[in-house]
Write a protein that holds these residues in place. Structure first.
Motif, short mmCIF file in Angstrom:
data_model
loop_
_atom_site.label_atom_id
_atom_site.label_comp_id
_atom_site.label_asym_id
_atom_site.label_seq_id
_atom_site.Cartn_x
_atom_site.Cartn_y
_atom_site.Cartn_z
N ALA A 348 52.70 -42.31 -12.19
CA ALA A 348 52.38 -43.71 -11.94
C ALA A 348 51.28 -43.75 -10.88
CB ALA A 348 53.61 -44.48 -11.49
N LEU A 349 50.49 -44.82 -10.92
CA LEU A 349 49.38 -44.99 -9.99
C LEU A 349 49.67 -46.18 -9.08
CD1 LEU A 349 46.53 -44.09 -9.09
CD2 LEU A 349 45.61 -45.74 -10.75
N VAL A 350 49.82 -45.91 -7.77
CA VAL A 350 50.06 -46.95 -6.78
C VAL A 350 48.73 -47.34 -6.17
CG1 VAL A 350 51.26 -47.54 -4.64
CG2 VAL A 350 52.38 -46.07 -6.32
N VAL A 351 48.34 -48.63 -6.29
CA VAL A 351 47.07 -49.15 -5.76
C VAL A 351 47.40 -50.12 -4.64
CG1 VAL A 351 44.93 -50.32 -6.31
CG2 VAL A 351 46.06 -48.93 -8.06
N ALA A 352 46.84 -49.87 -3.40
CA ALA A 352 47.18 -50.67 -2.24
C ALA A 352 45.92 -51.09 -1.50
CB ALA A 352 48.10 -49.90 -1.31
N ASN A 353 46.08 -52.12 -0.66
CA ASN A 353 44.97 -52.55 0.21
C ASN A 353 44.86 -51.61 1.40
OD1 ASN A 353 47.57 -53.78 0.99
ND2 ASN A 353 46.37 -54.70 2.66
N HIS A 354 43.65 -51.54 1.96
CA HIS A 354 43.35 -50.59 3.04
C HIS A 354 42.89 -51.38 4.26
CE1 HIS A 354 43.48 -46.53 4.04
NE2 HIS A 354 42.26 -46.12 3.71
N SER A 355 43.41 -51.03 5.47
CA SER A 355 43.05 -51.76 6.69
C SER A 355 43.54 -50.98 7.89
CB SER A 355 43.68 -53.17 6.68
OG SER A 355 45.09 -53.07 6.62
N GLY A 356 43.20 -51.51 9.09
CA GLY A 356 43.78 -50.97 10.31
C GLY A 356 42.88 -50.09 11.14
N GLY A 429 37.20 -51.32 3.69
CA GLY A 429 38.42 -52.04 4.00
C GLY A 429 39.02 -51.63 5.34
N VAL A 430 38.94 -50.33 5.67
CA VAL A 430 39.51 -49.86 6.94
C VAL A 430 38.69 -50.35 8.11
CG1 VAL A 430 40.21 -47.82 8.25
CG2 VAL A 430 40.44 -47.85 5.78
N GLY A 431 37.36 -50.37 7.98
CA GLY A 431 36.49 -50.70 9.10
C GLY A 431 36.01 -52.13 9.11
N LYS A 432 36.65 -53.04 8.40
CA LYS A 432 36.20 -54.43 8.44
C LYS A 432 36.62 -55.08 9.75
CE LYS A 432 40.13 -56.25 5.80
NZ LYS A 432 40.68 -54.97 5.31
N PRO A 433 35.87 -56.07 10.24
CA PRO A 433 36.21 -56.71 11.52
C PRO A 433 37.51 -57.49 11.44
CG PRO A 433 34.38 -57.84 10.46
CD PRO A 433 34.64 -56.60 9.66
N PHE A 434 38.05 -57.78 12.62
CA PHE A 434 39.33 -58.46 12.68
C PHE A 434 39.23 -59.90 12.17
CE2 PHE A 434 42.71 -60.72 15.09
CZ PHE A 434 43.80 -60.00 14.61
N ILE A 474 36.97 -55.51 17.09
CA ILE A 474 36.16 -56.64 17.54
C ILE A 474 34.69 -56.27 17.65
CG2 ILE A 474 38.08 -57.71 18.75
CD1 ILE A 474 37.03 -56.52 21.33
N GLY A 475 34.34 -55.01 17.44
CA GLY A 475 32.95 -54.58 17.54
C GLY A 475 32.76 -53.20 16.95
N ASN A 476 31.51 -52.77 16.89
CA ASN A 476 31.18 -51.48 16.30
C ASN A 476 30.02 -50.88 17.09
OD1 ASN A 476 31.02 -49.26 14.65
ND2 ASN A 476 29.99 -50.32 12.97
N MET A 477 29.95 -49.56 17.11
CA MET A 477 28.86 -48.83 17.76
C MET A 477 28.14 -48.01 16.71
SD MET A 477 30.60 -47.67 21.39
CE MET A 477 32.18 -47.15 20.71
#
Length: 561
Positions: A348-356, A429-434, A474-477
């Motif tokens: 089975a293939l589990v597809v999930a959202n990515h964040s954090g 998805g992991v590196g999107k701003p808050f 809240i920011g990126n370098m």
């Protein structure tokens, strides 16, 4: 010496000429001094020399003018006799006139230098020279007085007794020479080196301990006034007792030395006592200890298996998941819903959202599948290239079941009946701003759908709430990210302001829900070549996950509760 004599000859001649001129003036007859002031009565040649008046505008040195003025004042203030002559050695008007005449400074300097040179020569000629080759004879008393006790062949005690017998008073304490101290230290070191080493006693013989004195601090007659002997005796007795206790312990340990079985039993007893004190059942502690010992034995003997992708199930169950389980149960307090939607067997293939900001959501999903599913299924995760290129992270990911996010690897795992997890948003998805939290990014070109269609396995959508708040970005370098080769370097409320403490995730409340599976077996493997069908299935999975996220956000009472 010849150069000095030649240099001082002009000054000596001038000084001698000045002395002879003074003697000649002093030997003139008194009649000349007592003669009337009438110039006609004076004999020829006795008229004092006339001084040439200075020219108009001529300058004199201040030093010469001051000397001339001082000489004139001295001549005016000198007393006169009854006959009208001036008293004093310089009563001659010629001498006074010459005294008024300024003397050049060069002649005075030459005269002073000649006088100093002649005095220095006389002092050197009167000093006897001592030859370094001739030894200086010293008397026996002087030699004994200057030499130390070691040079005379007697000890310091003998010297002290001699001085005390002669003077009747104790001698003053004197520090011995450094050479004597050094020789004494070398002698003691040689004595210690030549001291025989005692042979060790047999193990069956008992070590004789020094007997403890019956009474202490009772004999005060030999104790000095300061009480130092009593204190020393007490410290010595205490030291003897401590040494005796250590020797007894060493003797006991040598006689009854515990083996491996006794050590393991002691460790289990300690763990059981600690678990009882903490409220944990002792049976669980014993079971965990037994599992740990069995795992160590298998690692030492090599009795474990690794599949073709590098997955080590023994390591994952006994090391990887136990490390993540405290975060899962105590820190994030994860709640799982819909675990029954994951098939018990088969692929089975589990597809999930990515964040954090940091991909902790993938690891928490792995723990949730293994702990909550009745069949204890392992989730084989698909990761990006950066995960396996990172030192220390890549090998751990391989051993815990992760593999490269490629269609070929995914199809092989699904065809072999494994449960595969994928996060299509990737680093976007992991590196999107808050500010864009819980808004799904693009799912790519739908490669995961093509792999599921070719393998003929269902697609299980998974929604994760709570991972967005562990590291609020809240920011990126970007400049630093390019230098380090990373997709981003986040700026959070705690990082990098708090340093290493900023790497601690915030304890947000997590909710994970597995949705109903989307069947693909009816479409067949040839459906993977239809781009419109693949796009429709991709959009359906994305919309399902997005609507489930909104529903879970409404169900969550607070971010951290």
């Amino acid at each position: 010496m010849t150069a000095n004599n030649d240099a001082t000859t002009p000054g000596r001649n001038r000084a001698r000429a000045a002395t002879e001129a003074g003697k000649a003036r002093a030997s003139k007859p008194a009649a000349t001094e007592a003669a009337p002031e009438d110039s006609a009565a004076k004999p020829p040649g006795t008229e004092p020399p006339r001084t040439k008046p200075p020219r108009a505008g001529a300058k004199r040195s201040p030093r010469t003018n001051s000397r001339a003025a001082a000489t004139v004042d001295k001549a005016r203030s000198a007393p006169t006799r009854s006959d009208g002559t001036v008293a004093g050695p310089s009563a001659d008007p010629t001498a006074s006139a010459e005294a008024v005449r300024p003397v050049p400074a060069s002649r005075t300097a030459f005269a002073a230098g000649a006088a100093r040179a002649s005095g220095e020569r006389r002092r050197r000629s009167g000093t006897p020279l001592i030859s370094a080759a001739e030894p200086v004879e010293l008397s026996a008393a002087r030699r004994d007085a200057t030499a130390g006790p070691v040079a005379r062949g007697e000890s310091v005690a003998e010297q002290s007794s001699t001085v005390e017998a002669s003077t009747g008073a104790p001698p003053a304490r004197r520090r011995p020479p450094r050479k004597a101290i050094r020789e004494r230290r070398e002698l003691r070191a040689r004595e210690r080196a030549l001291r025989p080493v005692p042979s060790p006693a047999p193990p069956d013989e008992q070590v004789a301990l020094p007997a403890e004195p019956a009474q202490r601090h009772t004999d005060t007659s030999a104790e000095p006034r300061g009480g130092g002997a009593g204190l020393a005796a007490g410290l010595q007795t205490t030291a003897e007792r401590l040494v005796g206790a250590v020797l007894e312990a060493a003797e006991f340990s040598s006689e009854a030395r515990p083996g491996p079985a006794e050590l393991v039993e002691l460790a289990v007893n300690l763990l059981r006592a600690a678990a009882t004190a903490a409220g944990v059942p002792a049976e669980d502690v014993e079971r965990q200890v037994a599992e740990t010992l069995a795992y160590v034995r298998r690692r030492l003997t090599g009795d474990y298996a690794v599949d073709e992708f590098g997955f080590d199930e023994d390591y994952t169950v006994h090391v990887h998941l136990p490390i993540l389980r405290p975060l899962y149960t105590s820190w994030f307090r994860v709640e799982v819903k819909g675990i029954e939607n994951i098939p018990a067997t088969g692929g089975a293939l589990v597809v999930a959202n990515h964040s954090g900001t940091v991909a902790l959501d993938a690891m928490m999903t792995q723990v949730a599948v293994y702990d909550e599913h009745p069949n204890r299924r392992h989730l084989r995760m698909l990761g990006a290239d950066l995960v396996f290129q990172t030192p220390f992270v890549g090998p751990i990911a391989r051993r815990s079941g992760s593999t490269l996010a490629a269609n070929t690897d995914a199809e092989r795992l699904l065809s072999d009946g494994h449960l595969v997890g994928v996060w299509p948003e990737g680093f976007k998805g992991v590196g999107k701003p808050f500010s864009e939290r819980y808004k799904l990014q693009r799912f790519g070109r739908g490669g995961f759908v093509s792999a599921a269609l070719r393998a003929g396995v269902p697609i299980v959508p998974c929604s994760i709430v709570g991972a967005e708040e562990i590291y609020p970005m809240i920011g990126n370098m970007p400049t630093l990210a390019r230098l380090l080769g990373l997709p981003y370097v986040p700026i959070t409320p705690t990082f990098p302001w708090l340093g290493p403490l900023g790497a601690i995730p915030l304890p947000s409340k997590w909710l994970i829900e597995f949705g109903p599976p989307i069947e693909t077996t009816t479409l067949g493997p040839e459906a993977a070549d239809d781009p419109m069908l693949v796009f429709d299935l991709t959009d359906q999975v994305r919309e399902t996950i997005q609507q489930t996220l909104y529903s879970l956000l409404m169900q969550r009472r607070s971010v951290f509760i």
